[in-house]
Design an enzyme around this catalytic site. Structure first.
Site, PDB file in Angstrom:
ATOM      1  N   CYS A   1       0.861  -1.187   0.000  1.00 33.00           N
ATOM      2  CA  CYS A   1       0.000   0.000   0.000  1.00 33.00           C
ATOM      3  C   CYS A   1       0.892   1.230   0.000  1.00 33.00           C
ATOM      4  O   CYS A   1       1.649   1.452   0.950  1.00 33.00           O
ATOM      5  CB  CYS A   1      -0.920  -0.005   1.216  1.00 33.00           C
ATOM      6  SG  CYS A   1      -2.082   1.384   1.265  1.00 33.00           S
TER       7      CYS A   1
ATOM      8  N   CYS B   1      -3.159   7.306  -4.805  1.00 35.69           N
ATOM      9  CA  CYS B   1      -2.939   5.868  -4.692  1.00 35.69           C
ATOM     10  C   CYS B   1      -1.526   5.495  -5.142  1.00 35.69           C
ATOM     11  O   CYS B   1      -1.188   5.625  -6.318  1.00 35.69           O
ATOM     12  CB  CYS B   1      -3.985   5.077  -5.470  1.00 35.69           C
ATOM     13  SG  CYS B   1      -3.855   3.288  -5.230  1.00 35.69           S
TER      14      CYS B   1
END
Length: 332
Positions: free
Chosen positions: A89, A252
């Protein structure tokens, strides 16, 4: 029983990061791949209790810190969110590093640098600190690649779409503007969420995406919708869908890696060129292709992503077995 978890909350360019600093479970395993699986098999109730309502929300994302398995590294990280335990992530790394350095949870072997073990592989991080504040975090991500091009999928409201699938730590279906999709600036977030669930299910039913070197990483988990930038100085803009109802408020990190891999494979982005990536809300990461490599038989890149995070507060959370919603819930 009532179990207590100490958390430090932050956001990375608008998207939440909840670092669990107390109450972290012991995980069996010789590396983060094995520990991730152990957590999913035996401790996933912690993720659900801390990420889902009523203690979390649809966009909630978090992390846990563990000692490194290789003494040359600084720390190991497990990523938790509403969709599960991600192999990697990017926004979570930026937020986790910001929290951990500002709060003194990690003592770097080399000031300004960290070597972080993740289930997806080793991530190299540099950060800029002014006084007690971490002003920016730059991570050199794992190898990213374009896995498939021009997959056709039917979306009930839009019709036939062509998508590319790229890997940047997670597998992404990338939907670029085309005849039946005019770009994210023309649609509402709730429309993108509804379409994403349908498209993800259909692609996963028809195709199997498995990392050629890490077979525990499999399945399409994210949709990356693209469109016109808000700032003319930005390179690209996206709206990333994850979980069941979430649009990433940040650009992101693994999605930016996947997008750069797609562009590099198509000759649009060259090594060393800046890639300024906007989120749905307009926040930005700066990416770059720092190296060309291979993943299995796929041409691949080593991408870097730079962004910022802000610590927002401390949180002590109880998971009480007498609470009928101790393991959280979602309203879909």
């Amino acid at each position: 029983m009532k179990k207590t978890f100490s958390c430090i909350d932050a956001h990375t360019c608008g998207n939440p990061v909840r670092l669990v600093s107390g109450g972290v479970p012991f995980l069996e395993g010789n590396n983060m791949v094995e520990k991730r699986q152990f957590f999913l098999d035996h401790c996933d109730w912690i993720r659900k209790g801390l990420m889902f309502e009523p203690r979390g929300h649809d966009m909630m994302s978090g992390s846990m810190l563990f000692p490194p398995h290789d003494p040359a590294n600084d720390v190991a990280v497990l990523f938790i969110e509403t969709s599960g335990c991600l192999p990697m992530c990017g926004h979570g790394t930026i937020g986790t590093v910001t929290i951990a350095i500002e709060e003194g949870l990690i003592l770097p072997k080399t000031p300004g640098k960290l070597r972080i073990e993740t289930p997806a592989g080793l991530v190299h991080v540099t950060y800029v600190q002014e006084g007690k504040k971490v002003k920016s975090v730059k991570l050199v991500n794992i190898a990213s690649y374009l896995a498939a091009q021009d997959i056709e999928v039917e979306c009930g409201d839009l019709g036939i779409l062509k998508v590319d699938v790229a890997y940047g730590g997670n597998f992404y279906a990338i939907v670029d503007p085309q005849e039946n999709f005019l770009g994210i600036e023309n649609y509402r977030a709730e429309q993108l969420i509804t379409w994403s669930r349908e498209i993800r299910n259909k692609i996963n039913a028809a195709h199997a995406f498995i990392h050629p070197e890490k077979p525990s990483i499999r399945g399409l988990s994210h949709l990356l919708w693209t469109g016109k930038t808000i700032d003319s100085n930005s390179t690209a803009r996206n709206a990333v869908f994850y979980g069941d109802k979430a649009i990433d408020r940040s650009p992101c990190g693994t999605g930016t890696s996947a997008r750069m891999a797609q562009w590099h494979a198509k000759g649009i982005l060259k090594k060393g060129e800046p890639f300024i990536h906007e989120s749905f809300i307009g926040s930005k990461f700066t990416g770059e292709v720092v190296e060309e490599t291979k993943v299995g038989d796929f041409p691949a890149i080593i991408p870097s992503i730079e962004g910022w995070a802000m610590v927002t507060g401390y949180n002590t959370i109880f998971l009480d077995d007498e609470d009928p919603y101790v393991h959280g819930f979602q309203v879909i």
